[in-house]
Design an enzyme around this catalytic site. Structure first.
Site, short mmCIF file in Angstrom:
data_model
loop_
_atom_site.label_atom_id
_atom_site.label_comp_id
_atom_site.label_asym_id
_atom_site.label_seq_id
_atom_site.Cartn_x
_atom_site.Cartn_y
_atom_site.Cartn_z
N LYS A 94 0.84 -1.20 0.00
CA LYS A 94 0.00 0.00 0.00
C LYS A 94 0.87 1.25 0.00
O LYS A 94 1.92 1.29 0.66
CB LYS A 94 -0.91 -0.03 1.23
CG LYS A 94 -2.03 1.00 1.22
CD LYS A 94 -2.97 0.81 2.43
CE LYS A 94 -4.04 1.90 2.47
NZ LYS A 94 -4.98 1.73 3.60
N SER A 127 -9.97 2.15 2.59
CA SER A 127 -9.00 2.84 1.75
C SER A 127 -8.00 1.91 1.07
O SER A 127 -7.35 2.33 0.11
CB SER A 127 -8.22 3.85 2.61
OG SER A 127 -7.42 3.17 3.56
N SER A 136 -10.41 -0.19 6.75
CA SER A 136 -9.74 -0.02 5.46
C SER A 136 -9.08 -1.28 4.89
O SER A 136 -8.67 -1.27 3.73
CB SER A 136 -8.69 1.08 5.55
OG SER A 136 -9.31 2.34 5.45
#
Lengths: 489, 100
Positions: A81, A156, A180
């Site tokens: 990420k 997210s 997330s």
């Protein structure tokens, strides 16, 4: 027909690479080819590290050849990420303010994965600074849901979930502040676990809300999640909040049965807010556990309705403090026209933070400001304790709590960007888990009539990951609910 | 009637070191008003006897040995700075007065 290499699980890849049946270079090449094939449609990857990945893979293969242990995740391709610091490439947080940031160090989990023989393919997309539930807030690109390219992947960690669901990597690292990891895993039909707060070092994770953030893996199945946690977890002297507890071999927990486990179903999770089809899928999952010999216990989490308000006070307050460091001095964007220090702060931040980040900084600053601190921030900290106590009470009666991950399946782009509060409500079942610092896992539990994944969430006691993995794995093995491949490529 | 006014938004923007245009201010009056009104539901709860949960993990005094370890080389510490001179971060003038 043999299974394409990109469909292989973490267990399959590492066993084959360790035994020499496959080379890490072959595995890496297959995944890079898969990315070249499907990522133009999915847009999960923001950076692809072809040369570095092949060099890492070659180093793994050299160890195998020389008879040196290449590590428990030898040759396993990983997507990272955008908010996890890596010396390779950039760490942008999908924000203009860090668009050119090159971390001078690797996050602890990156060092651990590297030592375990994993191969980093590149970085994956996210909402700017992890603030969002759809990945639409990325300033880099728009990630699509592999199950329906008109729909969001969740957020997210939307790039992480989409990359797993599209078979672009075998482990994708995510972070979870209010859902997330779990919500995008649910919306994209993969497995995502948020470990207990303190289980995984946050050193090198760019902070959003420090008392809520936790790193975790997204994977194709539960065993792969267990294998990932074996490497990711553990005390880190560089993160004072990391727990000084022994890390078990999580795969030992995968016994294949749930006999005697008591599963709490909170009545507050099965209300009008839950989409009818999602309810149906979760209820069908409950039946699978029942027939496996688990005991279903009704429980109550009476403060559930207050979780979103509590969460958005605490997370915005912490974010407003954490993001104050982006002042244009040591790293990040600086407005070149600024004549004074004050102007440098104001112009740089105003120009380079996106609208959702600015909104949360504003809210956080407001709830911490003189005259409002007690009414909002202190109040929220008190309600946070009540929310944690709800779970403590529930765990007197059950071994874990179960329900939906998200009240709704994925939705179309733009459907919730106009009204921030509506987007916040998508996190209703996940945020209490962060507030209470508990572990939570989302696993797929079927497809809706229109072919969109539904997610089942299991919530455990602090450091009770093994029970969650055991139950999730048993469900995966016995439910007969396999999603099949998403309709891309 | 929104929970907050344009003056409130301007005051908070000042604290947060953000400059907002008129459209952004009006939007924030509405959006922050809605969100803060939603947050007010917490007032339904009597929390007079509840200790605030200040920390995610109740731990105190996490000590380590005070030993010198390698730190970031200067050039790496400076490599992301928008402006530096090889030794220091460079920022615009802090004190008022002639640029002599």
């Amino acid at each position: 027909m043999t299974t394409p290499l990109y469909k292989k699980t973490v267990r399959e890849i590492r066993d084959a690479v360790r035994s020499g049946a496959l080379t890490a270079v072959e595995v890496t090449e297959a995944h890079l080819a898969r990315i070249a094939d499907v990522d133009p449609k999915v847009d999960a990857f923001t950076q692809i590290w072809t040369d570095e990945a092949l060099a890492q893979a070659a180093a793994v293969d050299a160890k195998v050849k020389q008879g040196i242990d290449p590590g428990p995740l030898a040759g396993v391709p990983v997507g990272v990420k955008e908010l996890i610091c890596t010396r390779t490439g950039k760490t942008t947080c999908a924000s203009k303010i860090l668009e050119n940031f090159r971390s001078p160090y690797d996050a602890t989990i990156i060092q651990k994965l590297d030592a375990a023989g994993a191969v980093f393919l590149g970085k994956v997309n996210m909402d700017e600074f992890a603030m969002g539930s759809s990945t639409e807030r990325s300033t880099i690109k728009t990630t699509k849901n592999p199950w329906n390219l008109k729909c969001v992947p969740g957020g997210s960690s939307g790039g992480s979930a989409a990359a797993i669901s599209a078979d672009e990597c075998a482990i994708a690292l995510g972070s979870d502040t209010g859902g997330s990891i779990r919500q995008p895993a649910a919306l994209c039909g993969c497995v995502g676990i948020k470990p207990t707060y303190g289980r995984v070092s946050r050193f090198g994770l760019v902070a959003f809300a420090s008392s809520l953030d936790q790193i975790g893996p997204l994977t194709k199945n539960v065993e792969d999640a267990a294998l990932s946690l074996n490497t990711l977890c553990g005390r880190d002297p560089r993160d004072a909040t990391s727990a000084d507890l022994p890390v078990p071999d999580f795969t030992k927990a995968l016994t294949g049965d749930v006999k005697g486990l008591r599963i709490g179903l909170p009545k507050e999770y099965f209300t009008e807010a839950l989409n009818a089809e999602m309810r149906e899928k979760v209820e069908a999952a409950v039946d699978v556990f029942k027939s496996g010999g688990a005991e279903i216990v009704p429980v109550s989490l009476p403060h559930t309705d207050y979780a979103i308000a509590t969460y958005y006070i605490i997370c915005t307050a912490e974010a407003s403090a954490n993001l104050a460091r982006f002042d244009g001095v040591r790293y990040g964007y600086r407005n070149p026209a600024a004549k004074t220090v004050e102007e440098m702060y104001v112009l740089s931040k105003s120009e380079a933070f996106g609208p959702e980040v600015r909104r949360r900084i504003m809210l956080g600053t407001y709830v911490l400001s003189s005259g409002y601190y007690d009414a909002y921030y202190l109040k929220a900290q008190k309600v946070r304790r009540l929310i944690k106590k709800d779970f403590d009470d529930a765990f007197e009666k059950c071994d874990f709590v179960m329900g939906p991950t998200s009240p709704i399946p994925t939705f179309e782009f733009g459907a919730k960007t106009e009204n921030p509060l509506e987007m916040y409500l998508a996190d209703i079942y996940t945020i209490s888990v962060n507030l209470a610092t508990l572990p939570g896992i989302s696993i797929p539990c079927g497809l809706t009539a229109s072919g969109l994944p539904a997610g089942l969430q299991l919530i455990g006691r602090p450091f009770g990951e093994e029970t969650l993995l055991r139950a999730a794995h048993c469900y995966e093995q016995t439910s007969g609910t396999t999603l099949g491949d998403p309709p891309i490529a | 009637m929104s929970k907050i006014t344009k003056q409130d938004v301007e005051y908070v923007a000042g604290l947060a070191q953000l400059r907002l245009d008129e459209a952004a201010k009006e939007r924030l009056v509405r959006e922050m008003g809605d969100i803060l009104a939603y947050m007010d539901q917490l007032n339904e709860l009597d929390t007079s006897n509840v200790e605030p949960m200040m920390h995610a993990m109740e731990m105190t005094n996490v000590f380590r040995q005070d030993v010198v370890k390698p730190s970031l080389p200067r050039e790496e510490a400076l490599m992301n700075a928008p402006v530096h001179d090889g030794e220091y971060f460079i920022v615009p003038r802090i004190l008022e007065g002639d640029a002599s």
